[in-house]
Motif scaffolding. Sequence first.
Motif, mmCIF file in Angstrom:
data_model
loop_
_atom_site.group_PDB
_atom_site.id
_atom_site.type_symbol
_atom_site.label_atom_id
_atom_site.label_comp_id
_atom_site.label_asym_id
_atom_site.label_seq_id
_atom_site.Cartn_x
_atom_site.Cartn_y
_atom_site.Cartn_z
ATOM 1 N N SER A 246 -0.524 -6.030 -3.416
ATOM 2 C CA SER A 246 -1.243 -5.671 -4.647
ATOM 3 C C SER A 246 -2.742 -5.935 -4.510
ATOM 4 N N LYS A 247 -3.117 -6.838 -3.608
ATOM 5 C CA LYS A 247 -4.541 -7.157 -3.416
ATOM 6 C C LYS A 247 -5.224 -6.213 -2.430
ATOM 7 N N ILE A 248 -4.455 -5.384 -1.761
ATOM 8 C CA ILE A 248 -5.058 -4.414 -0.834
ATOM 9 C C ILE A 248 -5.546 -3.211 -1.646
ATOM 10 N N GLU A 249 -6.778 -2.825 -1.383
ATOM 11 C CA GLU A 249 -7.390 -1.768 -2.200
ATOM 12 C C GLU A 249 -6.770 -0.402 -1.893
ATOM 13 N N SER A 250 -6.773 0.462 -2.905
ATOM 14 C CA SER A 250 -6.142 1.784 -2.750
ATOM 15 C C SER A 250 -6.902 2.682 -1.775
ATOM 16 N N LYS A 251 -8.140 2.308 -1.430
ATOM 17 C CA LYS A 251 -8.908 3.134 -0.473
ATOM 18 C C LYS A 251 -8.417 2.920 0.969
ATOM 19 N N ILE A 252 -7.562 1.929 1.178
ATOM 20 C CA ILE A 252 -7.091 1.615 2.548
ATOM 21 C C ILE A 252 -6.103 2.681 3.023
ATOM 22 N N THR A 253 -6.429 3.278 4.160
ATOM 23 C CA THR A 253 -5.629 4.406 4.655
ATOM 24 C C THR A 253 -4.693 4.005 5.802
ATOM 25 N N SER A 254 -4.601 2.726 6.099
ATOM 26 C CA SER A 254 -3.781 2.247 7.226
ATOM 27 C C SER A 254 -2.328 2.684 7.098
ATOM 28 N N GLN A 255 -1.682 2.808 8.264
ATOM 29 C CA GLN A 255 -0.224 2.936 8.243
ATOM 30 C C GLN A 255 0.321 1.535 7.964
ATOM 31 N N PHE A 256 1.470 1.492 7.330
ATOM 32 C CA PHE A 256 2.068 0.201 6.998
ATOM 33 C C PHE A 256 3.519 0.210 7.467
ATOM 34 N N ARG A 257 3.900 -0.830 8.194
ATOM 35 C CA ARG A 257 5.271 -0.905 8.712
ATOM 36 C C ARG A 257 5.887 -2.259 8.367
ATOM 37 N N ASN A 258 7.098 -2.195 7.899
ATOM 38 C CA ASN A 258 7.870 -3.401 7.651
ATOM 39 C C ASN A 258 9.075 -3.280 8.583
ATOM 40 N N ASP A 259 8.786 -3.303 9.889
ATOM 41 C CA ASP A 259 9.747 -2.795 10.868
ATOM 42 C C ASP A 259 10.332 -3.893 11.762
ATOM 43 N N GLY A 273 -2.744 3.333 1.006
ATOM 44 C CA GLY A 273 -3.426 3.557 -0.267
ATOM 45 C C GLY A 273 -2.707 4.591 -1.123
ATOM 46 N N GLN A 274 -2.292 5.673 -0.463
ATOM 47 C CA GLN A 274 -1.614 6.748 -1.209
ATOM 48 C C GLN A 274 -0.262 6.295 -1.763
ATOM 49 N N ASP A 275 0.421 5.430 -0.990
ATOM 50 C CA ASP A 275 1.787 5.038 -1.373
ATOM 51 C C ASP A 275 1.855 3.694 -2.095
ATOM 52 N N LYS A 276 0.693 3.083 -2.293
ATOM 53 C CA LYS A 276 0.674 1.702 -2.812
ATOM 54 C C LYS A 276 1.497 1.531 -4.095
ATOM 55 N N GLU A 277 1.257 2.378 -5.086
ATOM 56 C CA GLU A 277 1.938 2.173 -6.377
ATOM 57 C C GLU A 277 3.451 2.279 -6.236
ATOM 58 N N TYR A 278 3.893 3.253 -5.467
ATOM 59 C CA TYR A 278 5.332 3.446 -5.259
ATOM 60 C C TYR A 278 5.939 2.220 -4.553
ATOM 61 N N ILE A 279 5.247 1.735 -3.508
ATOM 62 C CA ILE A 279 5.744 0.574 -2.744
ATOM 63 C C ILE A 279 5.849 -0.652 -3.659
ATOM 64 N N LEU A 280 4.824 -0.850 -4.489
ATOM 65 C CA LEU A 280 4.845 -2.008 -5.397
ATOM 66 C C LEU A 280 5.964 -1.899 -6.434
ATOM 67 N N GLN A 281 6.181 -0.689 -6.916
ATOM 68 C CA GLN A 281 7.277 -0.482 -7.894
ATOM 69 C C GLN A 281 8.623 -0.851 -7.290
ATOM 70 N N GLU A 282 8.842 -0.373 -6.049
ATOM 71 C CA GLU A 282 10.120 -0.650 -5.363
ATOM 72 C C GLU A 282 10.299 -2.152 -5.154
ATOM 73 N N LEU A 283 9.202 -2.799 -4.754
ATOM 74 C CA LEU A 283 9.265 -4.250 -4.502
ATOM 75 C C LEU A 283 9.557 -5.004 -5.799
ATOM 76 N N HIS A 284 8.897 -4.582 -6.866
ATOM 77 C CA HIS A 284 9.086 -5.213 -8.169
ATOM 78 C C HIS A 284 10.557 -5.119 -8.581
ATOM 79 N N PHE A 285 11.124 -3.946 -8.378
ATOM 80 C CA PHE A 285 12.519 -3.702 -8.718
ATOM 81 C C PHE A 285 13.424 -4.652 -7.925
#
Length: 303
Positions: A246-259, A273-285
């Motif tokens: 949540s502290k990573i800014e939405s302008k960040i374009t990095s790939q993200f892996r939880n692999d 950045g593009q997927d941030k809101e969706y990722i946070l929603q899933e985590l919250h759930f």
Amino acid sequence: MIPASYIIIRPPVEAFSVLIPITGGCSWNRCRFCNTYRNSFNNQNVLIQKYEIRELEQIYIDIDIWSKEVPQAQSVFLGGGNALSVPTAQLASILKRIKHNFHHVRRVSCYAKVLDILQKSEEELKTLQNLGLSICYIGIESGYNILLKYMHKGQTQKMEIRAIQKLMSCGIKASLYIILGLGGRKWSKMHAKETAKVINAVNPTIFRFRTLNVLPGSPLEQEIKMKKFEILTPREVLEEEFLLLSKIESKITSQFRNDHISNYTTTESENFGQDKEYILQELHFLINSDEVSKWKHKNLKSM
Ligand code: SF4
């Protein structure tokens, strides 16, 4: 003692690459949570592979053998805890040999420690990039200075930012590892917030999570036995992950892996950045689901 020609660890993503051992062991070997090159026998913590740069001729033999075995190979991983610690002239010779022998290689990679990146000049890094070094895997683990010091990581947040910016400005991609739970209960929030600052400052090519698993015989295991360090529950790990992301800014374009097998989620993104809101929603759930209460800490015996 395991010989330097044997690779003990490599990134999961390099599972199908040609693996060429460049060094044995780790040039640092002091991190409190790590027992990659150590093991415990009869209550003693002993070195199982010492840091050693392999003879160039031996490395050439490996390159020659593997280029005949798998001439179509597209990726090569230079093995060793911090292969970038090898003198630039030697690394350049290795990369030239790889370029000469493998005609389809698109990616040459290695582990690199922040200190080793900083010790190379921009000119040296550009030379390595021109010869084919395309990506370095860097264990920043955290961006929180107090925690980095406690873990004997040998780097600060400032050093991490400088090293990653330097590497990327020379055209080499940076894949960062972050360890969830590394700060235990005491430093969880600061670990999350300060690590996000590093991602925001450098916009790395990729960042990846690992979750802390205390390896048998590691110095950290002793701290836990003495109740000086408290391991997070799976739900607390997910909460830390939520705070960090949540502290990573939405302008960040990095790939993200939880692999990694140590993690409790498998989220992946090509543009954080593009997927941030969706990722946070899933985590919250997930954090609020009953299921998580039943999860146990994984306690892996190796990472
Ligand atoms: S975490 Fe990396 S740098 Fe630290 S001791 Fe282990 S292999 Fe070496």
